[in-house]
Design a protein around this motif. Structure first.
Motif, mmCIF file in Angstrom:
data_model
loop_
_atom_site.group_PDB
_atom_site.id
_atom_site.type_symbol
_atom_site.label_atom_id
_atom_site.label_comp_id
_atom_site.label_asym_id
_atom_site.label_seq_id
_atom_site.Cartn_x
_atom_site.Cartn_y
_atom_site.Cartn_z
ATOM 1 N N VAL A 1 8.266 -0.261 -8.488
ATOM 2 C CA VAL A 1 8.385 1.200 -8.437
ATOM 3 C C VAL A 1 7.598 1.726 -7.250
ATOM 4 C CG1 VAL A 1 8.788 1.491 -10.909
ATOM 5 C CG2 VAL A 1 6.455 1.580 -10.036
ATOM 6 N N GLY A 2 8.191 2.675 -6.577
ATOM 7 C CA GLY A 2 7.537 3.325 -5.446
ATOM 8 C C GLY A 2 7.140 4.733 -5.851
ATOM 9 N N THR A 3 5.929 5.079 -5.542
ATOM 10 C CA THR A 3 5.409 6.379 -5.978
ATOM 11 C C THR A 3 5.232 7.329 -4.797
ATOM 12 O OG1 THR A 3 3.094 5.790 -5.664
ATOM 13 C CG2 THR A 3 4.094 5.200 -7.782
ATOM 14 N N LEU A 4 5.140 8.580 -5.098
ATOM 15 C CA LEU A 4 4.804 9.568 -4.080
ATOM 16 C C LEU A 4 3.289 9.692 -4.032
ATOM 17 C CD1 LEU A 4 7.466 12.382 -4.701
ATOM 18 C CD2 LEU A 4 7.498 10.572 -2.989
ATOM 19 N N GLY A 5 2.695 8.963 -3.127
ATOM 20 C CA GLY A 5 1.252 9.099 -2.925
ATOM 21 C C GLY A 5 0.400 7.937 -3.364
ATOM 22 N N ASP A 6 0.959 7.010 -4.134
ATOM 23 C CA ASP A 6 0.171 5.874 -4.605
ATOM 24 C C ASP A 6 0.793 4.535 -4.234
ATOM 25 O OD1 ASP A 6 -2.012 7.218 -5.863
ATOM 26 O OD2 ASP A 6 -0.633 7.833 -7.435
ATOM 27 N N GLY A 7 1.704 4.499 -3.301
ATOM 28 C CA GLY A 7 2.274 3.247 -2.847
ATOM 29 C C GLY A 7 3.231 2.618 -3.848
ATOM 30 N N VAL A 8 3.179 1.272 -3.915
ATOM 31 C CA VAL A 8 4.163 0.512 -4.686
ATOM 32 C C VAL A 8 3.472 -0.275 -5.807
ATOM 33 C CG1 VAL A 8 5.837 -1.381 -4.547
ATOM 34 C CG2 VAL A 8 5.695 0.289 -2.710
ATOM 35 N N PHE A 9 4.119 -0.318 -6.959
ATOM 36 C CA PHE A 9 3.643 -1.143 -8.065
ATOM 37 C C PHE A 9 4.761 -2.098 -8.487
ATOM 38 C CE2 PHE A 9 0.986 2.536 -8.114
ATOM 39 C CZ PHE A 9 -0.239 2.126 -8.606
ATOM 40 N N ARG A 10 4.383 -3.238 -9.027
ATOM 41 C CA ARG A 10 5.375 -4.171 -9.557
ATOM 42 C C ARG A 10 4.846 -4.758 -10.848
ATOM 43 N NH1 ARG A 10 4.766 -9.758 -9.028
ATOM 44 N NH2 ARG A 10 6.935 -10.202 -8.579
ATOM 45 N N ARG A 11 5.768 -5.216 -11.646
ATOM 46 C CA ARG A 11 5.372 -5.983 -12.823
ATOM 47 C C ARG A 11 6.523 -6.871 -13.244
ATOM 48 N NH1 ARG A 11 5.593 -2.609 -18.490
ATOM 49 N NH2 ARG A 11 7.755 -1.957 -18.316
ATOM 50 N N SER A 12 6.155 -7.954 -13.902
ATOM 51 C CA SER A 12 7.142 -8.844 -14.493
ATOM 52 C C SER A 12 7.529 -8.264 -15.841
ATOM 53 C CB SER A 12 6.533 -10.232 -14.663
ATOM 54 O OG SER A 12 7.217 -10.920 -15.675
#
Lengths: 375, 585
Positions: free
Chosen positions: A328-339
């Motif tokens: 997931v890409g956020t507005l202001g907090d970069g990118v997160f991923r999870r399995s």
């Protein structure tokens, strides 16, 4: 002779399969994230900032590297799939940029007439044909970006944010306007597609508060989303979209859907199909839904520790036990991923689970896209 | 014989203005002596003058090591290169070349951004005319860059000359139009482009001169800073106003160095337009609104500006066309920084301005002009424009506002819905004005429009001002100013100005008390003491058409909308700027 021919055919078939397997083993998913800004004061709404631009990941979002211009308002991108990642197009605030060397060098393809390019779509059957959706209306090039023609006939308001070329049906292009989805007809005129809401038992036109997402799932199936938590699905190549609002409660406004095209197999109702897995994100967080049967969608927790989710991607990570990875890409907090399999362990709760390099960490991510790369 | 005289007059050389060699040297000296951070214009002044050269190169090092500032960096760098090219050390020329190869400045999204971006690219592509695409950050050849830049500049000049500017009359951004035009007028190689840019520079100076009053940039502004909104002489454009229209510069800004290093001299007729306030005049100018992208069928609203200019004050406002189907009564010319009307006094004291506004704070305003997510913009706008969310702000337009003006009389009408974040209207009254009377007889239940409370009578130097707030209000002392805040969202500010030479304060107050608005159905009339009333139809505010056909109309300037020819006259002085044929005479 017949026996020998048969042996030869079997051998050739074996070699072909072996080759295909070898190819399959040496391919991976390449993910691109586009950032309109690094999250510093004054770094959007017309301005640029260092750290914005295009990012690439070759390990399903675990690590990222920046490509090309380091201060450009990058809304979206596309690639010529047959070039295996070599030819890239970047949709930016200052126009369309093209790279023919995997993102190392870029050329501005458009002039002053074109700005705030929110999306770009390359016709994969004819890569010299490129469509763009801009905040001031859509354009098309048929010579690889050398010349551009404005395509605004039929649009009531110029704002357009997404454009998708049908991967199966020729000359079939769908465009996302502010409150309408349009279909291109007669080569240059946009017609609003029919939208229908049967949820109350009566047919009516659904109230759409800004379309936010449009994806082609399979040959005939498309799915769209609007900010007021509305999902619209089409089973006839996007000619009619039927509304369904049961899924995305509490994600308001709804900004993105990530869908698993490979696992599209369930039918929610007679008029809208839901992919087997869907990732829905928005201002308040995101959820990942797993659809195990026609009528049984999971009701997962809203992951609200990651807010302002503007871009979603579901990737089948074959290198890791066919696990689904959510990015997931956020507005202001970069990118997160999870399995998804190990979701409970990898829930991103704060920046400690942040992935990516320092410059990506505070970026406003506008879109995420994935491509299959043969090595 | 008469024809011969006229013919002879037409070919007289234009009298030189005040930008004498002495003034230029004085300005450059002041800029060199004033402590400043790294700035291309300041470095240029030092290198040209041969003063403080080593420090100048150190500053230039800083500017080239990590280029920053996008198109603002571009025009400064181009200005430095071109105005010092005969003295600039070769190694710095080489470093500048490398910057234009590797630094990737952003183009931005506004009219001033585009002028700086394409103006700089055009000039630098003429410096290096034959380079390949590997030598430029855009990946284009010199010729491609030059063609695109020239194409944009031609298009922009045509649009502005025929239909008006978009970021018009900005006390801040005027500065960022004037400087690139100074550079283009001085250094462009293409003769036609050079001429058109020289004429455009004059056009911008005329625009400013028509609303110039003793150093103030008067009238409605598309964009104004928080400070200049309440202190009209504090904007950057004041520097150019003083430099081109007056004989001395007290408000020093770095880019004046580029003007002082150039050969451009403001024609005397424009200086006369800026300074001749011997008799009052009305001034009409047409402009365009910023391009809308969402929630509006009009791409660029039509705007007509009204000014009533006297030697003591200027009352100015703008009307904006709209084509709305909902209950919104007005429209915006620009987001966030608009100033829809003001009364500016000629006096020397600071805060010499009076105006009202509705502090609009709305995702819809941002969505109309910016492509990003509206709710996110609303959340973060405070970091970009700190004052925008503030209920006490003194800058910004509102879609719930309509302003009507007839010479010295003005009505700012507000109809703010319950859904608005803030529902009050604030009126700024400078403390430098003396409140002569304040009839605060308003009852709490008074409701706009016919049951009016009373007048506030102010005196600022020799100007008398009647202010009537058409609903109950509170008055607060804020140090430099009084703030009048209405208690309802449906209200109006009624302003009438006269000079003390026209009538005494007592007579003025007596006449005011006889004035009452008249409402018949949806039609409203606000009478004046001079007999020139304001009329409007409440039913037509949402769908508001502008029928004005002149881009400029005043005793000094005239141009028909779409003609591309601006005619100037001031006493015996005449001048014409024909942008279609790139000729002036």
């Amino acid at each position: 002779v017949r026996f020998e021919s048969l042996r030869l055919s079997v051998l050739l078939l074996f070699l072909l399969l072996a080759n295909m397997q070898a190819v399959a083993q040496h391919s991976h998913t390449r993910v691109f994230a586009t950032a309109i800004a690094n999250d510093s004061a004054g770094a959007f709404m017309g301005a640029s900032s260092n750290g914005s631009g295009l990012y690439q990941s070759d390990d399903t979002g675990s690590t990222w590297r920046h490509l090309g211009w380091n201060n450009i308002k990058a809304y979206s991108m596309d690639a010529v799939r047959s070039s295996n990642g070599r030819i890239l197009f970047l949709a930016t605030g200052l126009g369309v940029l093209r790279s023919t060397d995997y993102g190392e060098n870029w050329k501005v393809l458009t002039d002053w007439r074109i700005s705030e390019v929110m999306d770009v779509a390359v016709n994969q059957k004819n890569p010299s044909e490129i469509y763009i959706a801009t905040a001031h209306g859509p354009w098309r090039s048929r010579d690889g970006g050398v010349t551009w023609s404005e395509l605004v006939r039929g649009l009531e308001v110029p704002f357009t944010s997404r454009i998708v070329i049908d991967s199966v049906v020729a000359n079939h292009v769908l465009l996302v306007g502010d409150r309408e989805i349009y279909m291109l007809k007669q080569d240059s005129i946009w017609y609003p597609v029919e939208t229908n809401d049967k949820s109350s038992g009566w047919e009516s036109t659904p109230v759409v508060d800004h379309f936010s997402s449009l994806s082609q799932i399979s040959a005939n199936h498309w799915i769209a989303a609007a900010e007021n938590s509305l999902t619209l699905g089409s089973i006839d190549s996007g000619r009619i979209f039927y509304a369904d609002r049961i899924l995305w409660d509490s994600i308001n406004p709804l900004w993105c859907l990530g869908v698993s095209s490979e696992y599209f197999e369930s039918e929610k109702t007679s008029t809208i199909h839901i992919p087997r897995r869907v990732l829905a994100g928005g201002l308040s967080g995101y959820r990942t839904y797993a659809n195990t049967s026609n009528d049984a969608m999971s009701q997962p927790e809203l992951i609200s520790s990651v807010k302002r989710v503007h871009a979603c991607l579901l990737i089948l990570d074959q290198s890791n036990g066919a696990d689904y990875v959510s990015i997931v890409g956020t507005l202001g907090d970069g990118v997160f991923r999870r399995s998804e399999v190990q979701a409970t362990k990898l829930l991103p709760k704060d920046r400690s689970n942040y992935v990516g390099d320092q410059s990506l960490q505070r970026c406003q991510i506008w879109s995420l896209k994935s491509f299959h790369i043969m090595e | 014989m008469k024809r011969l005289v006229i013919f002879f007059l037409l070919f007289l050389p234009i009298a030189s203005g005040a930008q004498t060699s002495a003034l230029k040297q004085q300005v450059l000296k002041q800029i060199i002596q004033k402590p400043s951070g790294p700035n291309f214009a300041v470095v240029s002044a030092k290198l040209r003058a041969g003063k403080d050269v080593e420090n100048a190169y150190k500053q230039l090092d800083t500017l080239l090591v990590r280029p920053y500032g996008d198109m603002f960096w571009m025009y400064g760098c181009a200005g430095l290169y071109l105005s010092t090219q005969d003295v600039l050390r070769p190694e710095y020329k080489a470093r500048i070349r490398e910057c234009w190869k590797h630094f990737t400045p952003y183009r931005g999204d506004t009219e001033n951004h585009f002028l700086m971006y394409y103006g700089s690219l055009m000039l630098m592509s003429e410096v290096w005319p034959d380079l390949g695409e590997q030598e430029w950050f855009t990946g284009q050849t010199s010729k491609e860059i030059h063609n695109q830049a020239a194409d944009y500049l031609d298009h922009w000049i045509d649009e502005v000359a025929r239909y008006g500017q978009i970021e018009f009359d900005s006390p801040r951004y005027q500065y960022y139009f004037i400087t690139p035009l100074v550079l283009l007028a001085e250094f462009a190689h293409d003769a036609r482009m050079k001429k058109r840019c020289q004429m455009m520079l004059e056009y911008f100076l005329v625009d400013h001169a028509l609303e110039y009053l003793n150093g103030n940039y008067c009238g409605a502004h598309s964009r104004v800073s928080d400070q200049a909104a309440i202190d009209p002489r504090s904007g950057e454009a004041t520097a150019y106003g003083e430099y081109f229209f007056s004989d001395q510069v007290t408000h020093l800004e770095p880019d004046l160095a580029f003007a002082a290093l150039s050969s451009f001299v403001c024609p005397e007729i424009i200086r006369t337009i800026a300074n001749d306030r011997s008799k009052p005049f009305t001034n009409i100018k047409m402009k365009r609104g910023r391009t809308t992208i969402r929630d509006s069928k009009i791409r660029n609203a039509t705007i007509v500006k009204h000014d009533y200019m006297t030697q003591d004050y200027c009352l100015g406002s703008m009307e904006i066309s709209s084509e709305l189907s909902d209950s919104v009564i007005g429209a915006l010319a620009q987001p966030i920084q608009q100033q829809t009307w003001s009364l500016v006094f000629a006096g020397e004291k600071k805060h010499n301005i009076l105006f009202s506004l509705h502090p609009n704070f709305d995702a819809r305003e941002l969505a109309e002009f910016f492509p990003e997510e509206p709710s996110f913009m609303l959340e973060r706008i405070g970091a970009v424009k700190a004052g925008y969310p503030n209920e006490n702000k003194w800058v910004g337009g509102s879609p719930y506002e309509r302003v009507f003006q007839n010479e010295n009389e003005l009505l700012a009408y507000y109809d703010i819905p319950e859904s608005a974040k803030y529902r009050h209207v604030d009126l700024y009254i400078p403390k430098a004005a003396t409140i002569l009377s304040r009839d605060q007889t308003s009852a709490e239940n008074d409701i706009f429009i016919l049951s009016a409370p009373g007048w506030i009578v102010l005196k600022y130097d020799s100007t008398l001002v009647g202010v009537r707030i058409m609903s109950p209000y509170d008055l607060t002392d804020e140090g430099d100013n009084y703030r009048i805040r209405t208690k309802t969202g449906n209200t109006a500010c009624w302003i009438i100005c006269v000079n003390q030479s026209e009538m005494t304060a007592d007579d003025f107050a007596k006449k005011l008390l006889h004035l009452e608005p008249v409402k018949r159905g949806s039609k409203v009339t606000f009478p004046s003491i001079t007999g020139k009333s304001i009329h409007f139809d409440l039913a037509q505010l949402s769908n508001y058409k502008i029928t004005e056909t002149h881009l400029f109309a005043s005793r000094f300037a005239s141009a028909k909308l779409g003609s591309g020819i601006l005619w100037l006259r001031a006493g015996k002085l005449h001048r014409a700027l024909d942008f279609i044929h790139a000729k002036s005479w």
